[in-house]
Design a protein around this motif. Structure first.
Motif, PDB file in Angstrom:
ATOM      1  N   TYR A   1       0.839  -1.207   0.000  1.00 18.87           N
ATOM      2  CA  TYR A   1       0.000   0.000   0.000  1.00 18.87           C
ATOM      3  C   TYR A   1       0.872   1.254   0.000  1.00 18.87           C
ATOM      4  O   TYR A   1       0.625   2.214  -0.739  1.00 18.87           O
ATOM      5  N   LEU A   2       1.927   1.245   0.814  1.00 17.75           N
ATOM      6  CA  LEU A   2       2.823   2.392   0.878  1.00 17.75           C
ATOM      7  C   LEU A   2       3.587   2.583  -0.429  1.00 17.75           C
ATOM      8  O   LEU A   2       3.807   3.717  -0.867  1.00 17.75           O
ATOM      9  N   ILE A   3       4.012   1.483  -1.041  1.00 14.97           N
ATOM     10  CA  ILE A   3       4.704   1.580  -2.328  1.00 14.97           C
ATOM     11  C   ILE A   3       3.785   2.211  -3.365  1.00 14.97           C
ATOM     12  O   ILE A   3       4.186   3.105  -4.122  1.00 14.97           O
ATOM     13  N   PHE A   4       2.541   1.747  -3.404  1.00 17.29           N
ATOM     14  CA  PHE A   4       1.594   2.305  -4.376  1.00 17.29           C
ATOM     15  C   PHE A   4       1.367   3.794  -4.125  1.00 17.29           C
ATOM     16  O   PHE A   4       1.374   4.604  -5.062  1.00 17.29           O
ATOM     17  N   ASN A   5       1.165   4.163  -2.881  1.00 15.74           N
ATOM     18  CA  ASN A   5       0.884   5.562  -2.564  1.00 15.74           C
ATOM     19  C   ASN A   5       2.040   6.473  -2.949  1.00 15.74           C
ATOM     20  O   ASN A   5       1.828   7.580  -3.450  1.00 15.74           O
TER      21      ASN A   5
END
Length: 401
Positions: free
Chosen positions: A180-184
């Motif tokens: 999720y953090l990578i995508f954001n």
């Protein structure tokens, strides 16, 4: 390197790292050996073609690289040679290998700052230079960060195996959080001249697709993938011809990717049918409501507000409260949203200022809104966001003259 060859290497590498790490008991050295094998494969396969069994070729080559490095330490050499005589896991383990490696890279003992680059390198197949470039830090700095993460895993004594059933939900939660953090970070870059880093958001989607294939019955993983697809569907409409930020209510919705929206809503519907609902499914449901509105005024803000209310109860996340304030303003007026911002802590000041500015603009107070837009612009390191906020402030100042 051709795209086909690159895809083969990226798909095979995680399983090979897992095999070597389990066989020899040293994740860091195994990952380094596989990186050397990938370099050798790029050179060899580019000339002679991809072998019939790429994974087996990479496993043999990486094993030789590993043992060559290990021979410099005679005390370890005997252990490595004996370990090499163990039975090589068969193809039936490949799916578990990749999942186990993801779980190891996203171990709860690692901070996101360590887990993200380690996952991108070991599972995603990105080079250290590529990861450093994505996060705008020197390659040496990123190499040290990855090395520290591998050393922490080694010192923890965590074996490379599938966690016990009792541990697995928490470990999967860590994996989802890292993805999720990578995508954001790819979708809304936190610093620098670019609004988006497509290579990061695309890699997050690829890895989440992989995770969904490995745990197809996990509703929250399906919800996370749905959230990414529904959000990424708006990517082309988020920027103007000069790279400027276009907010959601001003986007040309004909440019939204309807194929991604259909896939995302299908995943979400299937996940909801399994019963328990988690935070990623709720976020995906909010994204789906935006996607279903052909025009901004058709957005079901009361339903979005209700979903944010449930999400805030589940997570206690102050960022959710910030988003809930926007939904409250849209559903019931700006005063309702402003009331929710009172005393809000745990969110970067510039983000609160930007939302407060928007609500004051809705309330018909352009002077207060302009001042808050300028304050928000001064607080962000993202140049596209700075330009957008400064432009909003300038327009309001001009309108009040």
């Amino acid at each position: 390197m051709s795209n086909g060859l690159e895809d083969v290497l990226r798909e095979a590498a995680p399983g090979v790292v897992a095999v070597l790490a389990r066989r020899y008991g040293d994740f860091g050295a195994a990952e380094d050996a596989v990186q050397e094998a990938l370099i050798a494969a790029t050179d060899n396969w580019g000339r002679s073609g991809v072998p019939e069994n790429p994974r087996a070729w990479l496993t043999r080559t990486a094993s030789r690289k590993f043992l060559d490095a290990a021979r410099s330490d005679q005390a370890r050499r005997r252990r490595e040679v004996l370990a090499a005589m163990r039975e090589v896991p068969g193809e039936a383990r490949e799916r578990d290998d990749t999942l186990t490696l993801l779980l190891l890279c996203c171990h709860p003992s690692l901070t996101p700052a360590s887990a993200i680059p380690l996952t991108l390198r070991a599972v995603g197949g990105l080079t250290t230079a590529e990861i450093a470039n994505a996060f705008l830090v020197p390659e040496a700095t990123m190499a040290q960060r990855i090395s520290r993460a591998k050393a922490r895993i080694k010192s923890s004594g965590t074996p490379l195996r599938m966690p016990d059933p009792a541990e697995r939900p928490e470990r999967l939660r860590s994996v989802r959080h890292v993805l999720y953090l990578i995508f954001n970070e790819g979708y809304a870059v936190s610093t620098g001249p670019h609004l988006q880093r497509l290579e990061l958001s695309a890699e997050a989607i690829r890895l989440t697709r992989m995770l969904h294939r490995l745990v197809p019955s996990d509703g929250e993983t399906a919800g996370l993938l749905a959230l990414m697809l529904l959000t990424d569907a708006r990517r082309d409409a988020r920027t103007g011809p000069n790279g400027e930020l276009i907010p959601l209510d001003e986007q040309d919705r004909s440019r939204w990717d309807r194929t991604l929206i259909a896939e995302g809503t299908g995943l979400l519907d299937a996940a909801f049918s399994r019963g328990a609902v988690g935070e990623y499914q709720l976020q995906a449901a909010i994204a789906a409501l935006h996607a279903r509105a052909a025009r901004p005024e058709q957005t079901d803000w009361p339903q979005i507000l209700a979903l944010y209310g449930v999400l805030e109860k589940i997570t206690g996340n102050p960022v959710v409260r910030l988003n809930r304030a926007v939904a409250a303003a849209m559903a019931a007026g700006p005063d309702e949203g402003l009331a929710l911002l009172d005393g809000l802590e745990g969110v970067p000041r510039f983000r609160v200022d930007a939302v407060r500015a928007h609500l004051y603009e809705m309330a018909g107070d352009p002077r207060a809104a302009a001042e808050l837009y300028r304050s928000a612009a001064a607080g962000t390191d993202s140049l596209p966001q700075q330009r957008y906020l400064i432009t909003r402030a300038a327009r309001l100042n001009q309108a009040t003259r």
